[in-house]
Design a protein around this motif. Structure first.
Motif, PDB file in Angstrom:
ATOM      1  N   ALA A 275       0.831  -1.210   0.000  1.00 50.85           N
ATOM      2  CA  ALA A 275       0.000   0.000   0.000  1.00 50.85           C
ATOM      3  C   ALA A 275       0.863   1.256   0.000  1.00 50.85           C
ATOM      4  CB  ALA A 275      -0.928  -0.007   1.216  1.00 50.85           C
ATOM      5  N   ARG A 276       1.930   1.248   0.822  1.00 46.73           N
ATOM      6  CA  ARG A 276       2.811   2.416   0.902  1.00 46.73           C
ATOM      7  C   ARG A 276       3.451   2.712  -0.443  1.00 46.73           C
ATOM      8  NH1 ARG A 276       1.979   5.839   3.867  1.00 46.73           N
ATOM      9  NH2 ARG A 276       1.797   6.886   1.859  1.00 46.73           N
ATOM     10  N   MET A 277       3.931   1.683  -1.115  1.00 46.72           N
ATOM     11  CA  MET A 277       4.587   1.881  -2.414  1.00 46.72           C
ATOM     12  C   MET A 277       3.599   2.396  -3.463  1.00 46.72           C
ATOM     13  SD  MET A 277       7.116  -1.444  -2.523  1.00 46.72           S
ATOM     14  CE  MET A 277       7.975  -0.919  -4.010  1.00 46.72           C
ATOM     15  N   LEU A 278       2.389   1.866  -3.458  1.00 52.14           N
ATOM     16  CA  LEU A 278       1.379   2.304  -4.431  1.00 52.14           C
ATOM     17  C   LEU A 278       0.942   3.735  -4.163  1.00 52.14           C
ATOM     18  CD1 LEU A 278      -0.701  -1.004  -4.499  1.00 52.14           C
ATOM     19  CD2 LEU A 278       0.586  -0.067  -6.434  1.00 52.14           C
ATOM     20  N   LEU A 279       0.736   4.071  -2.901  1.00 57.05           N
ATOM     21  CA  LEU A 279       0.325   5.436  -2.556  1.00 57.05           C
ATOM     22  C   LEU A 279       1.435   6.441  -2.858  1.00 57.05           C
ATOM     23  CD1 LEU A 279      -1.488   4.594   0.793  1.00 57.05           C
ATOM     24  CD2 LEU A 279      -2.589   5.593  -1.232  1.00 57.05           C
ATOM     25  N   ASP A 280       2.675   6.061  -2.555  1.00 58.71           N
ATOM     26  CA  ASP A 280       3.795   6.959  -2.865  1.00 58.71           C
ATOM     27  C   ASP A 280       3.920   7.176  -4.365  1.00 58.71           C
ATOM     28  OD1 ASP A 280       4.355   7.245  -0.205  1.00 58.71           O
ATOM     29  OD2 ASP A 280       6.113   5.911  -0.194  1.00 58.71           O
ATOM     30  N   ALA A 281       3.698   6.103  -5.142  1.00 58.03           N
ATOM     31  CA  ALA A 281       3.777   6.218  -6.604  1.00 58.03           C
ATOM     32  C   ALA A 281       2.727   7.174  -7.142  1.00 58.03           C
ATOM     33  CB  ALA A 281       3.606   4.847  -7.251  1.00 58.03           C
ATOM     34  N   ALA A 282       1.597   7.283  -6.405  1.00 54.36           N
ATOM     35  CA  ALA A 282       0.523   8.197  -6.823  1.00 54.36           C
ATOM     36  C   ALA A 282       0.667   9.574  -6.173  1.00 54.36           C
ATOM     37  CB  ALA A 282      -0.823   7.595  -6.461  1.00 54.36           C
ATOM     38  N   GLY A 283       1.758   9.800  -5.441  1.00 49.69           N
ATOM     39  CA  GLY A 283       1.979  11.084  -4.790  1.00 49.69           C
ATOM     40  C   GLY A 283       1.153  11.283  -3.531  1.00 49.69           C
ATOM     41  N   LYS A 284       0.613  10.206  -2.968  1.00 49.61           N
ATOM     42  CA  LYS A 284      -0.227  10.315  -1.765  1.00 49.61           C
ATOM     43  C   LYS A 284       0.576   9.886  -0.534  1.00 49.61           C
ATOM     44  CE  LYS A 284      -4.513   9.623  -4.348  1.00 49.61           C
ATOM     45  NZ  LYS A 284      -5.803   8.932  -4.425  1.00 49.61           N
ATOM     46  N   HIS A 285       1.597  10.683  -0.234  1.00 47.35           N
ATOM     47  CA  HIS A 285       2.554  10.299   0.805  1.00 47.35           C
ATOM     48  C   HIS A 285       1.963  10.381   2.218  1.00 47.35           C
ATOM     49  CE1 HIS A 285       5.459  10.423  -2.428  1.00 47.35           C
ATOM     50  NE2 HIS A 285       5.125  11.679  -2.689  1.00 47.35           N
ATOM     51  N   VAL A 287      -1.186   9.677   3.092  1.00 44.45           N
ATOM     52  CA  VAL A 287      -2.315   8.769   3.307  1.00 44.45           C
ATOM     53  C   VAL A 287      -1.844   7.510   4.031  1.00 44.45           C
ATOM     54  CG1 VAL A 287      -4.108   7.396   2.158  1.00 44.45           C
ATOM     55  CG2 VAL A 287      -3.487   9.648   1.263  1.00 44.45           C
ATOM     56  N   LYS A 288      -2.645   7.040   5.002  1.00 44.51           N
ATOM     57  CA  LYS A 288      -2.288   5.848   5.772  1.00 44.51           C
ATOM     58  C   LYS A 288      -2.109   4.641   4.851  1.00 44.51           C
ATOM     59  CE  LYS A 288      -3.907   2.839   9.511  1.00 44.51           C
ATOM     60  NZ  LYS A 288      -5.029   2.492  10.415  1.00 44.51           N
ATOM     61  N   ALA A 289      -1.051   3.875   5.104  1.00 45.76           N
ATOM     62  CA  ALA A 289      -0.677   2.771   4.221  1.00 45.76           C
ATOM     63  C   ALA A 289      -1.483   1.503   4.517  1.00 45.76           C
ATOM     64  CB  ALA A 289       0.813   2.489   4.337  1.00 45.76           C
ATOM     65  N   ILE A 290      -2.725   1.495   4.061  1.00 48.36           N
ATOM     66  CA  ILE A 290      -3.508   0.259   4.012  1.00 48.36           C
ATOM     67  C   ILE A 290      -4.122   0.176   2.621  1.00 48.36           C
ATOM     68  CG2 ILE A 290      -3.982   0.020   6.484  1.00 48.36           C
ATOM     69  CD1 ILE A 290      -6.735   1.261   5.998  1.00 48.36           C
ATOM     70  N   LEU A 291      -4.351  -1.025   2.146  1.00 50.81           N
ATOM     71  CA  LEU A 291      -4.734  -1.199   0.745  1.00 50.81           C
ATOM     72  C   LEU A 291      -6.106  -0.641   0.405  1.00 50.81           C
ATOM     73  CD1 LEU A 291      -3.142  -4.701   0.119  1.00 50.81           C
ATOM     74  CD2 LEU A 291      -2.572  -2.582  -1.090  1.00 50.81           C
ATOM     75  N   SER A 292      -7.000  -0.512   1.410  1.00 52.70           N
ATOM     76  CA  SER A 292      -8.305   0.092   1.111  1.00 52.70           C
ATOM     77  C   SER A 292      -8.183   1.575   0.772  1.00 52.70           C
ATOM     78  CB  SER A 292      -9.262  -0.094   2.297  1.00 52.70           C
ATOM     79  OG  SER A 292      -8.754   0.525   3.454  1.00 52.70           O
ATOM     80  N   ASN A 293      -7.047   2.197   1.096  1.00 54.20           N
ATOM     81  CA  ASN A 293      -6.813   3.603   0.738  1.00 54.20           C
ATOM     82  C   ASN A 293      -6.235   3.755  -0.660  1.00 54.20           C
ATOM     83  OD1 ASN A 293      -7.799   4.706   3.095  1.00 54.20           O
ATOM     84  ND2 ASN A 293      -5.824   4.689   4.142  1.00 54.20           N
ATOM     85  N   VAL A 294      -5.975   2.626  -1.328  1.00 52.08           N
ATOM     86  CA  VAL A 294      -5.440   2.652  -2.691  1.00 52.08           C
ATOM     87  C   VAL A 294      -6.600   2.453  -3.665  1.00 52.08           C
ATOM     88  CG1 VAL A 294      -3.860   1.564  -4.329  1.00 52.08           C
ATOM     89  CG2 VAL A 294      -3.249   1.675  -1.894  1.00 52.08           C
ATOM     90  N   GLU A 295      -6.857   3.442  -4.492  1.00 55.74           N
ATOM     91  CA  GLU A 295      -7.922   3.305  -5.491  1.00 55.74           C
ATOM     92  C   GLU A 295      -7.503   2.271  -6.531  1.00 55.74           C
ATOM     93  OE1 GLU A 295      -8.216   7.279  -6.858  1.00 55.74           O
ATOM     94  OE2 GLU A 295      -9.428   7.949  -5.154  1.00 55.74           O
ATOM     95  N   GLU A 296      -8.491   1.576  -7.080  1.00 54.30           N
ATOM     96  CA  GLU A 296      -8.168   0.494  -8.009  1.00 54.30           C
ATOM     97  C   GLU A 296      -7.399   0.996  -9.239  1.00 54.30           C
ATOM     98  OE1 GLU A 296      -9.996  -3.747  -9.306  1.00 54.30           O
ATOM     99  OE2 GLU A 296     -11.249  -2.308  -8.251  1.00 54.30           O
ATOM    100  N   GLU A 297      -7.729   2.219  -9.675  1.00 54.60           N
ATOM    101  CA  GLU A 297      -7.006   2.779 -10.834  1.00 54.60           C
ATOM    102  C   GLU A 297      -5.529   2.989 -10.504  1.00 54.60           C
ATOM    103  OE1 GLU A 297      -9.860   5.452  -9.559  1.00 54.60           O
ATOM    104  OE2 GLU A 297     -10.458   3.343  -9.636  1.00 54.60           O
ATOM    105  N   VAL A 298      -5.264   3.420  -9.262  1.00 53.44           N
ATOM    106  CA  VAL A 298      -3.876   3.613  -8.820  1.00 53.44           C
ATOM    107  C   VAL A 298      -3.149   2.270  -8.791  1.00 53.44           C
ATOM    108  CG1 VAL A 298      -2.424   4.241  -6.833  1.00 53.44           C
ATOM    109  CG2 VAL A 298      -4.346   5.714  -7.510  1.00 53.44           C
ATOM    110  N   TYR A 299      -3.842   1.250  -8.278  1.00 49.19           N
ATOM    111  CA  TYR A 299      -3.255  -0.099  -8.254  1.00 49.19           C
ATOM    112  C   TYR A 299      -2.925  -0.556  -9.670  1.00 49.19           C
ATOM    113  CZ  TYR A 299      -3.287  -5.216  -8.197  1.00 49.19           C
ATOM    114  OH  TYR A 299      -2.987  -6.536  -8.402  1.00 49.19           O
TER     115      TYR A 299
END
Length: 440
Positions: A275-285, A287-299
């Motif tokens: 989750a942390r790597m995906l959120l960081d890749a989307a510039g959402k540094h 945001v709490k690192a859990i996978l429900s905070n990662v939008e499917e498009e970002v994934y």
């Protein structure tokens, strides 16, 4: 579905008599907490990431017979374990510390120290949880706790069932009115803070919220839930197959994980790392690192940046979340065969993407899939020991149970020798959630 036939009145009577004798009270004064085990047809390993889950309680579980002690002392006995646990509700009970010990008294009156991994810790955890939220406890309990006879409950949320049982008993004894949603949080405090486990809130939610014959759906991020009633279960479908169902519980005979580290907490950390790597890749540094905070498009846009093992964890999360959503729709419209296929796909993803499951459990899962009338199967619980569950056509449940016993015993004769014949494969039904029974 007959889930309310448990516990049988004879079992309740026996527990009441035992506690009445221990406490010097009448059987009419003895109250019993019924705290059922849960199964999770869909939503494996995603509650700790804020995912969507489904669950139901079954007609097996924990019974805690008790009377208010009349003072601050708690005195507990167990039908499964030896010794007597004693402590006071007005003492301080601190979360997990190395070297803590409970004082256990044996039947001869001598005392010995047992590390706090022993069974009494859940009761102390319940006192800790209630008091940490400002509840005042003046009254302890004298009680006897008992699990369903002959059943290996690993993978059925037995720890949450025990925690909920102690919470309900202490609340009842102290005339404290607590909502199910509050008790979900209290049991989370027992498991996460007091015992130091990294699990989510699925288990206690299912135990406290479920209704007989229904599927409990919960969004673990928002804590919103709904009880989903299936439609037209007794009507034959186009293939002439009855839609009524039962639940098979098939025990593997594994009492302990095959490795010293089951990997449960490690898998949770890997999901958070993905989750942390995906959120960081989307510039959402932030945001709490859990996978429900990662939008499917970002994934979808950034999953190729994940290391292979982290990519598998994330794939399990997103595919399982989708299976839960599809499963709720299938259940609500009575499409049990479709629901069963989703359960099987969940089991496959747990093996391939979440990488849990040892050889005996995987073999048991595969035997269940070949059994007559089985609509779907998967591991129950963390998938490193314990049992598998299956949804089975009611009319073929007995035949399926016999098939699984015979076929699995050929593959794992040594493990099967650890299981009583009656408990090897149990035919269960859906049941109601946790409650306190007062003698009439």
């Amino acid at each position: 579905m007959g889930g309310n036939s448990w516990p049988p009145e004879s079992e309740l009577d026996d527990l009441r008599k035992t506690v009445a004798d221990i406490a010097g009270r009448t059987t009419k004064e003895v109250r019993v907490v019924v705290s059922p085990y849960r199964i999770c047809p869909l939503g494996a390993h995603i509650d700790h990431q804020g995912g969507a889950v489904s669950a139901m309680t079954i007609n097996k579980g924990i019974l805690l017979a008790f009377v208010p002690s009349g003072n601050s002392e708690v005195v507990l006995h167990s039908a499964q374990f030896g010794g007597e646990v004693r402590f006071r509700v007005d003492e301080s009970h601190h979360p997990k510390k190395a070297g803590n010990a409970n004082e256990i008294r044996n039947g001869k009156g001598s005392t010995k120290l047992v590390e706090e991994c022993f069974w009494g810790r859940y009761a102390k955890g319940a006192v800790y949880a209630l008091k940490s939220k400002g509840n005042i406890l003046n009254q302890g309990i004298i009680g006897l706790i008992s699990g369903s006879s002959g059943l290996d409950s690993s993978g059925l949320s037995s720890s949450a069932a025990v925690g909920v049982a102690y919470l309900l008993a202490l609340e009842n004894a102290n005339n404290i009115s607590i909502s199910p949603s509050e008790n979900i949080e209290y049991d989370r405090l027992i498991e996460n803070e007091y015992l130091g486990l990294s699990n989510g809130i699925l288990d206690q939610s299912a135990i406290l919220l479920s209704k007989q014959g229904c599927l409990t759906f919960m969004d673990c991020k928002t804590k919103d839930y709904k009880i989903v009633n299936p439609s037209n279960l007794k009507v034959n479908d186009t293939n002439g197959v009855s839609k009524s169902y039962k639940i098979l519980l098939a025990c593997s005979g594994l009492k302990h994980a095959l490795t010293s580290d089951t990997g449960y907490n490690r898998r949770v950390a890997e999901c958070q790392e993905a989750a942390r790597m995906l959120l960081d890749a989307a510039g959402k540094h932030e945001v709490k690192a859990i996978l429900s905070n990662v939008e499917e498009e970002v994934y979808e846009a950034h999953k190729d940046k994940l290391e292979p093992h982290l990519a598998r964890r994330a794939e399990h999360y997103f595919s399982e979340n989708m299976r839960v959503m599809k499963g709720v729709e299938a259940w609500a419209s009575g499409r049990m065969e479709e629901f069963g296929k989703l359960i099987t796909a969940s089991g496959q993803s747990s093996i391939q993407n979440y990488e849990c499951g040892c050889k005996p459990l995987i073999e048991l899962y595969e035997v269940l899939l070949r059994a007559p009338g089985v609509l779907g199967a998967r591991f129950s619980g963390a998938g490193f020991r314990g049992c598998c569950i299956a949804l089975v056509n009611s009319d073929l449940a007995s035949e399926a149970a016999s098939f699984v016993k015979n076929e699995y015993s050929k593959l794992q004769p040594e493990l099967v020798s650890n299981i009583t014949q009656e408990a090897a494969v149990l035919i269960c039904e859906s049941g109601d959630g946790a409650r306190v029974i007062i003698a009439s």
